[in-house]
Design an enzyme around this catalytic site. Structure first.
Site, short mmCIF file in Angstrom:
data_model
loop_
_atom_site.label_atom_id
_atom_site.label_comp_id
_atom_site.label_asym_id
_atom_site.label_seq_id
_atom_site.Cartn_x
_atom_site.Cartn_y
_atom_site.Cartn_z
N SER A 288 -15.03 10.01 -2.40
CA SER A 288 -15.24 9.84 -3.83
C SER A 288 -15.80 11.14 -4.42
O SER A 288 -15.14 12.17 -4.34
CB SER A 288 -16.16 8.64 -4.09
OG SER A 288 -16.13 8.27 -5.45
N ASP B 112 4.86 -6.98 -2.98
CA ASP B 112 4.38 -7.11 -1.60
C ASP B 112 5.49 -6.84 -0.59
O ASP B 112 5.28 -6.17 0.42
CB ASP B 112 3.77 -8.50 -1.39
CG ASP B 112 3.22 -8.72 0.00
OD1 ASP B 112 3.11 -7.75 0.76
OD2 ASP B 112 2.88 -9.87 0.34
N ASP C 112 7.97 -3.16 1.16
CA ASP C 112 7.88 -2.41 2.41
C ASP C 112 8.50 -3.16 3.58
O ASP C 112 8.44 -2.69 4.73
CB ASP C 112 6.43 -2.05 2.73
CG ASP C 112 5.50 -3.26 2.67
OD1 ASP C 112 5.96 -4.37 2.98
OD2 ASP C 112 4.32 -3.09 2.30
N ALA D 186 7.64 -6.34 4.54
CA ALA D 186 6.78 -7.38 5.11
C ALA D 186 5.99 -8.07 4.01
O ALA D 186 5.48 -7.42 3.09
CB ALA D 186 5.82 -6.78 6.14
N ASP E 102 2.81 -9.29 3.63
CA ASP E 102 1.51 -9.26 4.30
C ASP E 102 0.35 -9.11 3.33
O ASP E 102 -0.77 -8.78 3.73
CB ASP E 102 1.48 -8.13 5.33
CG ASP E 102 1.72 -6.75 4.71
OD1 ASP E 102 2.04 -6.69 3.50
OD2 ASP E 102 1.59 -5.75 5.43
N LEU F 258 -0.10 -6.84 1.18
CA LEU F 258 -0.47 -5.43 1.05
C LEU F 258 0.70 -4.66 0.44
O LEU F 258 1.86 -4.98 0.69
CB LEU F 258 -0.82 -4.82 2.41
CG LEU F 258 -1.98 -5.42 3.18
CD1 LEU F 258 -2.07 -4.80 4.57
CD2 LEU F 258 -3.30 -5.21 2.42
N ASP G 216 -7.69 1.13 -4.03
CA ASP G 216 -8.86 1.74 -4.67
C ASP G 216 -9.01 1.20 -6.08
O ASP G 216 -8.08 1.25 -6.88
CB ASP G 216 -8.72 3.26 -4.69
CG ASP G 216 -10.05 3.96 -4.95
OD1 ASP G 216 -10.80 3.51 -5.85
OD2 ASP G 216 -10.33 4.97 -4.29
N HIS H 27 -12.13 1.28 -2.28
CA HIS H 27 -12.67 2.61 -2.59
C HIS H 27 -13.47 3.13 -1.40
O HIS H 27 -14.60 2.67 -1.16
CB HIS H 27 -13.53 2.54 -3.85
CG HIS H 27 -14.03 3.88 -4.30
ND1 HIS H 27 -13.17 4.90 -4.63
CD2 HIS H 27 -15.28 4.37 -4.47
CE1 HIS H 27 -13.88 5.96 -4.99
NE2 HIS H 27 -15.16 5.67 -4.89
#
Length: 529
Positions: free
Chosen positions: A188, A257, A260, A262, A264, A266, A404, A444
């Site tokens: 940061s 989601d 990519d 998958a 998941d 994320l 973040d 973050h």
């Protein structure tokens, strides 16, 4: 500040004395050596046996830490270092018994008036002689900068540079072998400090690990002020309460989601995510959702889109990128609150205008322009030519969490692009000294929903293996010439047990699920261009 040292004549005597003393004796006798440095005054010199808590009674209450558990046997030295006639830094140097011949400085966070004691413990456990400072003032507020340019200069760059010079000298005095290599670790504001060292003091460190760097500092602060321009207060039609941000986040994840490969929960590459919000908008015949928490209005949809879009100057240049999709729920609790952010309020009151009555609700593009024109001590930290650091043989690893919620990860992408264009180097050429890793599921600096334990700070430390620990990966790169192809992150459950690992790719590569098998298997993923 210039520091001169006058100890060469006594060097052989000091070496003999060190050789005949125990570690504890060498520590308790070190005060005079510290005080012999110009502008340095020791306040604490003590031996601390490992596995105990050290009380921190003088730590500012806003730093929210009254003690620190110390893992390794150390010699702890606290001191005050005068940096000008009107400024000084508080600095601590921790010298471990299990010293590995490496020096390290740590950075700060936010407005940076808190010594990062967890990082001192983390790095001395790994055998580094480590230093940290209060960045020239105490506590988390920017009020110390009011009409105090020398204090502000410490915050901008001088504190870390001074810590490097004083810390290296003390390390050479404490250990007969001195140090082989020097390192920096920060996230940061600490990430910005790392890049400031690279840009302005290229010989301070051999290896710099800079996480979620708050480079573009002035524009980052202006973007924080701009947030209130977008959201308005809680009574305005543009504001979204937290419950609606949850709906927005669910829609973002529904659309992005799986990009990519998958499902998941994320987002590996936010660059590919361009959500639209028609599916969660209220019926077109309603200009208001009438308090409903199941749909958003057109005005609220525009708020979301603006927050995810870059902030531009009147000449069309980008001041700061928008927030990456996937961070909505936490960002809404901290930034999109319907009140001006303290970060922008304090900077404009205590630095830009030196006016404690400045009203942050009036922020507009003219304020951003005034702040950018001022750019005190070039705190922007946006130099694109890193050739001096490159020519000195230095190495940079930077990382940024794709969740973040404070500093958009797109900022690290933009800085990488800026260096690439300024230096005229292709990614493979930049890889020789500068590598950037995108960490899916990291918030973050640490924590988050994914494999975020990478060793970039004390809270994110799990393994000391170079493939699993970004700091030790840097050591291996600097000392053995083995550059990291990936940084492996670990996902822990609530009890601290590992759930899965994932290899995070070096930019501009992105992670794609190829299978076969579960997305929890790190070998089911591939880094692709």
């Amino acid at each position: 500040m210039k520091i001169s040292y006058f100890f060469v004549a006594s060097l052989s005597y000091v070496s003999v004395a060190r050789a005949s003393q125990s570690f504890e004796e060498r520590c308790t006798d070190f005060r005079d050596s510290i005080n012999s440095l110009p502008n340095v005054q020791a306040t604490i010199v003590e031996y601390v046996a490992g596995s105990q808590n050290v009380s921190l009674p003088d730590n500012d209450p806003s730093c929210n830490q009254s003690s620190q558990f110390v893992t390794a046997d150390i010699c702890r030295a606290a001191m005050v270092v005068k940096t000008s006639n009107s400024s000084q830094i508080v600095m601590e140097a921790w010298f471990p018994r299990n010293y590995t011949g490496r020096f390290l400085a740590t950075g700060n966070g936010g407005f940076g008036g808190c010594i990062r004691y967890p990082e001192l413990d983390y790095t001395t456990r790994l055998g580094f002689a480590a230093v940290a400072t209060n960045n020239g003032h105490n506590g988390t507020s920017a009020e110390a900068f009011l009409n105090s340019p020398e204090v502000l200069r410490d915050f901008a760059d001088r504190s870390i540079h001074t810590a490097a010079k004083v810390g290296k000298e003390l390390t050479k005095r404490f250990y007969a072998e001195g140090f082989r290599k020097s390192y920096y670790l920060g996230c940061s504001t600490g990430g910005r400090q790392g890049f400031k060292s690279v840009q302005q003091y290229p010989h301070d460190f051999d290896g710099v690990v800079a996480g979620a760097p708050a480079v573009h500092e002035v524009n980052l602060i202006s973007w924080a002020g701009h947030i209130y321009e977008i959201t308005g207060n809680k009574s305005e039609e543009t504001y979204l309460p937290p419950a609606l941000w949850n709906i927005v986040h669910s829609e973002v994840m529904r659309q992005c989601d799986g990009l990519d490969g998958a499902q998941d929960n994320l987002i590996e590459d936010p660059d590919l995510c361009h959500p639209t919000f028609e599916n969660i908008m209220c019926p077109s015949d309603n200009k208001s959702n009438n308090g409903s928490l199941s749909c958003i209005t057109e005005a609220q949809a525009n708020t979301v889109i603006q927050l995810m879009s870059p902030y531009y100057n009147t000449d069309g240049s980008m001041l700061f990128p928008g927030m990456q999709p996937g961070s909505e729920t936490v960002s809404s609790a901290l930034l999109y609150t319907g009140v001006p952010t303290p970060y922008a309020k304090e900077w404009f009151r205590y630095v830009v205008y030196n006016d404690t009555n400045w009203d942050p609700t009036t922020f507009n593009i003219k304020d951003a322009q005034a702040a950018l024109k001022q750019n005190p001590f070039n705190i922007q930290t946006w130099e694109g030519d890193l050739s001096r650091f490159q020519n000195a043989g230095g190495k940079i690893i930077t990382y940024h969490g794709m969740q973040d919620f404070l500093v958009s990860s797109f900022n690290s992408r933009e800085y990488y692009k800026h260096v690439h264009e300024t230096m005229g180097l292709a990614p493979d050429q930049l890889d020789e000294f500068y590598r950037y890793f995108r960490i899916s599921g990291m918030a973050h600096c640490y924590y988050g929903d994914g494999a975020s334990y990478i060793g970039g700070s004390a809270p994110s430390a799990y393994s000391d293996d170079p493939e699993d620990n970004v700091l030790m990966a840097m050591v291996e790169w600097v000392e053995k010439g083995i550059a990291p192809e990936f940084i492996r992150g670990t996902k822990l459950d609530q009890d601290g047990h590992p759930q899965y690992t994932r290899k995070h790719c070096r930019y501009p590569r992105r992670n794609v699920y190829r299978g076969p098998g579960s997305y929890l298997d790190e070998n089911a993923w591939e880094c692709v261009l």
